[in-house]
Every structure is written in C-alpha cells, then in structure tokens.
Design a protein around this motif. Structure first.
Motif, short mmCIF file in Angstrom:
data_model
loop_
_atom_site.label_atom_id
_atom_site.label_comp_id
_atom_site.label_asym_id
_atom_site.label_seq_id
_atom_site.Cartn_x
_atom_site.Cartn_y
_atom_site.Cartn_z
N PRO A 35 0.81 -1.21 0.00
CA PRO A 35 0.00 0.00 0.00
C PRO A 35 0.85 1.27 0.00
CG PRO A 35 0.03 -0.97 2.18
CD PRO A 35 0.76 -1.92 1.26
N VAL A 36 0.24 2.37 -0.41
CA VAL A 36 0.88 3.68 -0.43
C VAL A 36 -0.02 4.61 0.39
CG1 VAL A 36 1.60 5.62 -1.88
CG2 VAL A 36 1.89 3.26 -2.70
N PHE A 74 4.17 -0.47 13.63
CA PHE A 74 3.78 -1.13 12.38
C PHE A 74 4.26 -0.31 11.18
CE2 PHE A 74 0.87 -1.68 8.82
CZ PHE A 74 0.98 -3.04 8.61
N LEU A 75 4.05 1.00 11.24
CA LEU A 75 4.48 1.86 10.14
C LEU A 75 6.01 1.86 10.02
CD1 LEU A 75 2.11 4.91 10.63
CD2 LEU A 75 1.84 3.01 9.05
N LYS A 81 10.03 2.89 1.64
CA LYS A 81 10.51 4.12 1.00
C LYS A 81 9.54 5.24 1.38
CE LYS A 81 9.82 5.13 -3.53
NZ LYS A 81 9.97 5.10 -4.99
N ALA A 82 10.07 6.45 1.46
CA ALA A 82 9.21 7.61 1.73
C ALA A 82 9.68 8.78 0.87
CB ALA A 82 9.26 7.98 3.21
N PHE A 177 4.80 1.02 1.49
CA PHE A 177 4.93 -0.10 2.42
C PHE A 177 5.12 -1.40 1.68
CE2 PHE A 177 2.74 3.20 4.67
CZ PHE A 177 3.33 3.17 5.92
N ASP A 178 5.79 -2.32 2.33
CA ASP A 178 5.98 -3.68 1.80
C ASP A 178 5.62 -4.62 2.95
OD1 ASP A 178 6.59 -5.76 0.18
OD2 ASP A 178 8.76 -5.44 0.19
N ILE A 179 4.39 -5.13 2.92
CA ILE A 179 3.88 -5.98 3.99
C ILE A 179 3.82 -7.41 3.50
CG2 ILE A 179 1.94 -6.37 5.56
CD1 ILE A 179 1.22 -3.37 5.06
N LYS A 180 4.56 -8.26 4.17
CA LYS A 180 4.61 -9.68 3.77
C LYS A 180 4.02 -10.55 4.86
CE LYS A 180 8.62 -8.92 0.95
NZ LYS A 180 9.95 -9.20 0.60
#
Length: 180
Positions: A35-36, A74-75, A81-82, A177-180
């Motif tokens: 997500p972004v 969590f964030l 990347k930001a 975000f990169d949530i795995k």
C-alpha cells in the motif's frame, strides 16, 4: 414450459459437470501487500513583517509540532521508502534560503535539507521540492520527531514592518509499504 424445463436441465448439467480446480489455501502465505499512504507533514505562513524586528531584518526559525508519521511500530517496521514533498509559495519581493532540520527526540539534528526560494516578481512563484528517503536516509527519517524550518533572507530590497507578502509552505509524505 417444455423449453423452460429443457433450459433449466441444461444449466443444472452445466454446473454439475463444469470444470473446477482444487483450491490452494497455502497461497495466503505468499500474500504481499504494497500500500501507499499520503499524509500531511507541516505547513506555515510567515508574513513579510515577521522578518523584521525593530527595523532590523532577521532570520526566522519556525518550529513545528511533533511529526508523528512513524510513531507507530507497524508503520516504522513496514515502510520501504518515503518521499517528502515540499512546496513554497513566495509573494515577498525578496529571495530566501529555507533549511529544514530534521530533529530526533532530544532535538539533535539528524539531517538537513536546503531550498533556495526566488524572490517574488509579480508572477506565481511556487517552488516545489521532493526528497526520497531510502536506506540510511529512511532510518534517519524514522527517527525524526520534529522538523525545524529556518528561513534566512538573501540580499535584496530591504524589508520593513509594512512590507507586504507571505512565505507559505505546505508539505506531505508519501510512504510506500511492503507488507509480507
């Protein structure tokens, strides 16, 4: 009526004999979300007369409230990347240098970004700037609790307590975000 029964029988046969495949519920283990999120960071509006004190031009420091973008674990743990976006609108007939100092919880500087803002000359004067944070820069950004804005006048026509115009800043962060 016979046609309706024939069609109904045909559709029942189609559903019963239709193709199907085995469901693989282990695919959920391979789920990856990216997500972004976009959020406002800081803004200010400084009038031209704020740069003059008792007839003397001065540098202005503008403190901002706490930057809480990465307060949540969590964030912090899942951002990959930001991008910080800044836009300055100068309607003062004077050029400026804007320093953005990223401060940690103890108000110690982590990193600094500098922008040169051209003087207003009667036409729209928006100055955009984008900074991408990855790797070491992203680690520093995650430690940021405040951003101090230091605005210094560059040489030009003198400002007085009756000078007109404003220096306005708005900013936002786009977090990937990169949530795995």
């Amino acid at each position: 009526m016979k046609v309706t029964q024939t069609l109904l029988g045909f559709f029942v046969l189609l559903f019963v004999l239709g193709c199907s495949s085995d469901l693989d519920f282990d695919q959920v283990n391979d789920l990856e979300l990216q997500p972004v999120v976009v959020a406002n960071v800081a803004s200010f509006d400084a009038a031209a007369n704020q740069f003059v004190n008792n007839g003397i031009e001065q540098t202005v420091a503008i403190a901002t409230p706490e930057v809480g973008v990465f307060n949540d674990s969590f964030l912090r743990d899942n951002v990959s990347k930001a991008e910080l976006f800044f836009e300055v609108n100068n309607t003062i007939n004077r050029a400026f240098t804007l320093q953005m100092v990223f401060l940690d919880v103890n108000n110690a500087p982590l990193t600094t970004i500098q922008m040169d803002i051209p003087a207003y000359a009667g036409t729209p004067n928006l100055t955009p700037f984008t900074k991408t944070f990855q790797g070491t820069d992203l680690i520093l950004l995650k430690q940021t609790k405040r951003i101090a804005f230091i605005v210094a006048l560059l040489p030009g026509p003198p400002l007085t307590s009756t000078s007109v115009g404003n220096l306005k800043l708005r900013s936002s962060v786009t977090a990937y975000f990169d949530i795995k």
